[in-house]
Design a protein around this motif. Structure first.
Motif, PDB file in Angstrom:
ATOM      1  N   VAL A 105     -13.460 -12.899 -46.362  1.00 24.33           N
ATOM      2  CA  VAL A 105     -13.646 -12.092 -46.866  1.00 24.33           C
ATOM      3  C   VAL A 105     -14.069 -11.997 -48.437  1.00 24.33           C
ATOM      4  O   VAL A 105     -14.144 -13.138 -49.145  1.00 24.33           O
ATOM      5  N   VAL A 106     -15.136 -11.194 -49.112  1.00 23.30           N
ATOM      6  CA  VAL A 106     -15.360 -11.800 -50.354  1.00 23.30           C
ATOM      7  C   VAL A 106     -14.108 -11.907 -51.879  1.00 23.30           C
ATOM      8  O   VAL A 106     -13.500 -10.032 -51.914  1.00 23.30           O
ATOM      9  N   GLY A 107     -14.236 -11.910 -52.453  1.00 21.91           N
ATOM     10  CA  GLY A 107     -13.314 -12.624 -53.316  1.00 21.91           C
ATOM     11  C   GLY A 107     -11.459 -12.384 -53.598  1.00 21.91           C
ATOM     12  O   GLY A 107     -11.166 -12.129 -54.315  1.00 21.91           O
ATOM     13  N   LEU A 108     -11.143 -12.051 -52.615  1.00 27.24           N
ATOM     14  CA  LEU A 108      -9.931 -12.394 -52.264  1.00 27.24           C
ATOM     15  C   LEU A 108      -9.069 -12.993 -51.096  1.00 27.24           C
ATOM     16  O   LEU A 108     -10.030 -13.148 -49.864  1.00 27.24           O
ATOM     17  N   PRO A 126      -1.993 -14.008 -50.838  1.00 30.94           N
ATOM     18  CA  PRO A 126      -1.437 -12.660 -50.008  1.00 30.94           C
ATOM     19  C   PRO A 126      -0.946 -11.868 -51.768  1.00 30.94           C
ATOM     20  O   PRO A 126      -0.979 -10.272 -51.601  1.00 30.94           O
ATOM     21  N   GLU A 127      -0.752 -12.630 -52.547  1.00 32.13           N
ATOM     22  CA  GLU A 127      -0.460 -11.596 -54.184  1.00 32.13           C
ATOM     23  C   GLU A 127      -1.687 -11.306 -54.199  1.00 32.13           C
ATOM     24  O   GLU A 127      -1.933 -10.184 -55.262  1.00 32.13           O
ATOM     25  N   GLU A 128      -3.376 -11.852 -54.014  1.00 31.99           N
ATOM     26  CA  GLU A 128      -4.712 -10.960 -54.607  1.00 31.99           C
ATOM     27  C   GLU A 128      -4.620 -10.021 -53.464  1.00 31.99           C
ATOM     28  O   GLU A 128      -5.111  -8.727 -54.097  1.00 31.99           O
ATOM     29  N   PHE A 129      -4.597 -10.121 -52.746  1.00 33.80           N
ATOM     30  CA  PHE A 129      -4.590  -9.008 -51.555  1.00 33.80           C
ATOM     31  C   PHE A 129      -3.564  -7.548 -52.029  1.00 33.80           C
ATOM     32  O   PHE A 129      -4.436  -6.326 -51.893  1.00 33.80           O
ATOM     33  N   LEU A 130      -2.655  -8.251 -52.265  1.00 40.36           N
ATOM     34  CA  LEU A 130      -1.592  -6.711 -52.726  1.00 40.36           C
ATOM     35  C   LEU A 130      -2.050  -6.022 -53.786  1.00 40.36           C
ATOM     36  O   LEU A 130      -2.214  -4.661 -54.559  1.00 40.36           O
ATOM     37  N   GLU A 131      -2.799  -7.139 -55.491  1.00 39.20           N
ATOM     38  CA  GLU A 131      -2.956  -6.152 -56.583  1.00 39.20           C
ATOM     39  C   GLU A 131      -4.267  -5.728 -56.331  1.00 39.20           C
ATOM     40  O   GLU A 131      -4.139  -4.742 -56.703  1.00 39.20           O
ATOM     41  N   PHE A 132      -5.147  -6.317 -55.201  1.00 34.65           N
ATOM     42  CA  PHE A 132      -6.384  -5.096 -55.314  1.00 34.65           C
ATOM     43  C   PHE A 132      -6.408  -4.492 -54.535  1.00 34.65           C
ATOM     44  O   PHE A 132      -7.188  -2.631 -54.627  1.00 34.65           O
ATOM     45  N   TYR A 133      -5.296  -4.159 -53.324  1.00 33.99           N
ATOM     46  CA  TYR A 133      -4.865  -2.548 -53.381  1.00 33.99           C
ATOM     47  C   TYR A 133      -4.297  -1.876 -54.492  1.00 33.99           C
ATOM     48  O   TYR A 133      -4.676  -0.810 -53.778  1.00 33.99           O
ATOM     49  N   ASP A 172      -2.350 -18.190 -39.916  1.00 37.39           N
ATOM     50  CA  ASP A 172      -3.951 -17.751 -40.972  1.00 37.39           C
ATOM     51  C   ASP A 172      -4.245 -16.513 -41.564  1.00 37.39           C
ATOM     52  O   ASP A 172      -4.232 -15.544 -41.081  1.00 37.39           O
ATOM     53  N   ASN A 173      -3.112 -17.416 -42.730  1.00 42.37           N
ATOM     54  CA  ASN A 173      -3.112 -15.394 -43.930  1.00 42.37           C
ATOM     55  C   ASN A 173      -4.461 -15.627 -44.438  1.00 42.37           C
ATOM     56  O   ASN A 173      -4.204 -14.579 -46.039  1.00 42.37           O
ATOM     57  N   HIS A 174      -5.147 -16.194 -44.391  1.00 39.91           N
ATOM     58  CA  HIS A 174      -6.515 -16.338 -45.646  1.00 39.91           C
ATOM     59  C   HIS A 174      -7.594 -16.331 -45.113  1.00 39.91           C
ATOM     60  O   HIS A 174      -8.105 -16.383 -43.533  1.00 39.91           O
ATOM     61  N   SER A 175      -8.061 -15.464 -46.064  1.00 39.70           N
ATOM     62  CA  SER A 175     -10.076 -14.905 -45.525  1.00 39.70           C
ATOM     63  C   SER A 175      -9.743 -14.532 -44.094  1.00 39.70           C
ATOM     64  O   SER A 175     -11.266 -13.617 -43.928  1.00 39.70           O
ATOM     65  N   SER A 176      -8.450 -13.559 -43.662  1.00 33.98           N
ATOM     66  CA  SER A 176      -9.066 -12.554 -42.412  1.00 33.98           C
ATOM     67  C   SER A 176      -9.004 -11.283 -42.702  1.00 33.98           C
ATOM     68  O   SER A 176      -8.146 -10.722 -43.191  1.00 33.98           O
ATOM     69  N   GLY A 177      -9.838 -10.466 -42.527  1.00 34.97           N
ATOM     70  CA  GLY A 177      -9.810  -9.184 -42.666  1.00 34.97           C
ATOM     71  C   GLY A 177      -8.779  -8.213 -41.661  1.00 34.97           C
ATOM     72  O   GLY A 177      -7.705  -7.510 -42.143  1.00 34.97           O
ATOM     73  N   GLY A 178      -8.677  -9.272 -40.461  1.00 40.22           N
ATOM     74  CA  GLY A 178      -7.501  -8.879 -39.931  1.00 40.22           C
ATOM     75  C   GLY A 178      -5.696  -8.133 -40.758  1.00 40.22           C
ATOM     76  O   GLY A 178      -5.337  -7.354 -40.733  1.00 40.22           O
ATOM     77  N   SER A 223      -7.080   0.600 -44.817  1.00 41.79           N
ATOM     78  CA  SER A 223      -7.738  -0.340 -46.284  1.00 41.79           C
ATOM     79  C   SER A 223      -8.730  -1.329 -45.695  1.00 41.79           C
ATOM     80  O   SER A 223      -9.201  -1.553 -46.564  1.00 41.79           O
ATOM     81  N   TYR A 224      -9.152  -1.002 -44.297  1.00 46.42           N
ATOM     82  CA  TYR A 224     -10.133  -2.175 -43.485  1.00 46.42           C
ATOM     83  C   TYR A 224     -11.564  -2.015 -44.061  1.00 46.42           C
ATOM     84  O   TYR A 224     -12.449  -2.499 -44.725  1.00 46.42           O
ATOM     85  N   ASN A 225     -11.839  -0.484 -45.059  1.00 49.13           N
ATOM     86  CA  ASN A 225     -12.729   0.348 -45.173  1.00 49.13           C
ATOM     87  C   ASN A 225     -12.767  -0.306 -46.708  1.00 49.13           C
ATOM     88  O   ASN A 225     -13.996   0.239 -47.245  1.00 49.13           O
ATOM     89  N   LEU A 226     -12.434  -0.605 -47.844  1.00 52.24           N
ATOM     90  CA  LEU A 226     -12.109  -1.352 -48.882  1.00 52.24           C
ATOM     91  C   LEU A 226     -12.483  -2.730 -48.752  1.00 52.24           C
ATOM     92  O   LEU A 226     -13.085  -3.241 -50.088  1.00 52.24           O
ATOM     93  N   ILE A 227     -12.720  -3.706 -47.718  1.00 50.05           N
ATOM     94  CA  ILE A 227     -13.213  -4.924 -47.800  1.00 50.05           C
ATOM     95  C   ILE A 227     -14.433  -4.784 -47.764  1.00 50.05           C
ATOM     96  O   ILE A 227     -14.904  -4.664 -47.032  1.00 50.05           O
ATOM     97  N   GLU A 228     -14.876  -5.925 -48.359  1.00 54.46           N
ATOM     98  CA  GLU A 228     -16.415  -6.600 -48.559  1.00 54.46           C
ATOM     99  C   GLU A 228     -16.811  -8.090 -47.530  1.00 54.46           C
ATOM    100  O   GLU A 228     -15.182  -8.587 -47.572  1.00 54.46           O
ATOM    101  N   TYR A 229     -17.227  -8.209 -46.804  1.00 52.81           N
ATOM    102  CA  TYR A 229     -17.018  -9.463 -45.650  1.00 52.81           C
ATOM    103  C   TYR A 229     -18.859 -10.347 -46.241  1.00 52.81           C
ATOM    104  O   TYR A 229     -19.453  -9.659 -46.626  1.00 52.81           O
TER     105      TYR A 229
END
Length: 371
Positions: A113-116, A119-126, A180-186, A235-241
């Motif tokens: 995942v680009v830039g995230l 957990p805090e970064e994902f939550l604030e991004f969304y 594994d909660n990091h850098s995974s789109g799922g 939310s899947y459509n908001l993430i860049e890889y």
């Protein structure tokens, strides 16, 4: 603090709560354990609910109650089959156009995942991406805390703790860092599901409208879980890889989610309504591209908690159907923020009630409702 008790009253309530937990709740659990152990080995396994007296009628009730949908079992079955077929076509599209994405999913699922990352970064991004699509969330202070290691192996990657009705402005998202909660789109979609614009947002928004307290005692899992899946899928459509074509990674996640959930719902129905045996389930799985060897694990799960998968996925499909209905009615007058506001302010309910509220909204905009 929120209810303005005196210090002595607070201490008295704390002491009473501790006493009840230690001397009533925990002993009750031990009594339950003893009772269940005494019954162990005495149960006659009849399979799905339909094999019991009036089991089919009871299953119909369970589905209606858990999903909040007035659709018949047969109607649900048809919709789920269509979803499974469409999702399979999506997967073929990924395989044909980006086979490397398809293979990676079933090997390491190493989509970066680009830039995230946290957990805090994902939550604030969304949360930042809600502007223009959802009503402004109420002011809430939330913390991200770790799930206790003693239960880490048996719980999901993250979950939202239900907020207190008298102190909803302080929320908690618990994260399972053993997974594994990091850098995974799922797993990134889990934070949308549990946080913003999912459970944390929906629950605190509704509580901010000051509803009658009885509303907090009622259970409408189809609405609650359906909403969370609805925003998760968005939310899947908001993430860049960074390492694969984002378009096909998103499509892979979405079609896999649709396939798995539709399959699990159908398995639930086939076992508990039509009486599928474990062998029948294995055949169904093999015929639809799933591993039939897993039937031995799935079959008891469907028997133990009938309606578990339909409550979230049929809820999601009801939200999709409702959105399409409102867009067809309003055309160019469709306002996504206002549409979501009606859902959130109506709050948890069955989908016939929600549709009635939406019809009032449509009438206020257009003056009429088309057939």
């Amino acid at each position: 603090d929120a209810m303005d008790f005196s210090d002595s009253e607070k201490e008295a309530y704390k002491d009473r709560n501790r006493n009840l937990v230690l001397n009533t709740v925990i002993p009750a659990y031990h009594d339950t354990i003893d009772a269940l152990n005494a019954l162990k080995g005495k149960c006659e396994d009849r399979g799905g609910l339909c094999n019991y007296e009036d089991g089919k009628k009871y299953y119909e009730y369970i589905l209606a109650h858990k999903t909040g949908s007035s659709k018949s079992v047969e109607e649900m079955e048809k919709i789920l089959k269509d979803v499974l077929d469409d999702a399979t076509d999506m997967m073929y599209d990924v395989y044909a156009n980006a086979p490397e994405v398809y293979m990676e999913y079933y090997e390491d699922e190493n989509y970066q995942v680009v830039g995230l990352d946290t957990p805090e970064e994902f939550l604030e991004f969304y949360k930042s991406q809600m502007v223009g699509s959802f009503p402004t969330p109420p002011s809430v202070n939330y913390t991200v805390s770790d799930i206790d290691p003693s239960i880490a192996d048996i719980v999901s990657p993250a979950f939202c703790v239900t907020p207190c009705i008298d102190d909803y402005t302080n929320g908690v998202i618990q994260v399972n860092r053993s997974k594994d909660n990091h850098s995974s789109g799922g797993l990134s979609a889990t934070y949308a599901h549990e946080g913003y614009p999912g459970h944390l947002y929906q629950m605190t928004y509704f509580l901010s409208t000051d509803p009658y307290p009885i509303r907090d005692c009622l259970s409408f899992l189809g609405y609650d879980e359906g909403w969370a899946v609805y925003v998760e899928m968005r939310s899947y459509n908001l993430i860049e890889y960074s390492n694969y074509d984002s378009k096909y990674v998103r499509e892979m996640y979405i079609c896999n989610e649709l396939m798995n959930m539709a399959f699990c719902c159908l398995a639930d129905i086939y076992i508990n309504y039509y009486g599928y045996t474990e062998d029948d389930l294995a055949d169904f799985m093999n015929e639809n591209g799933f591993n039939g060897d897993m039937a031995s694990d799935l079959y008891p799960m469907m028997i133990e908690e009938p309606g578990y998968y339909p409550q979230s996925f049929m809820g999601y499909l009801e939200f999709v159907e409702l959105r399409n209905y409102v867009k067809d009615q309003l055309g160019s007058d469709f306002d996504e923020v206002a549409y979501h506001q009606v859902i959130l302010e109506t709050g948890p309910c069955d989908f016939d009630t929600l549709r009635s509220e939406m019809d009032r909204y449509i009438s206020s905009i257009s003056g009429t409702i088309s057939d």
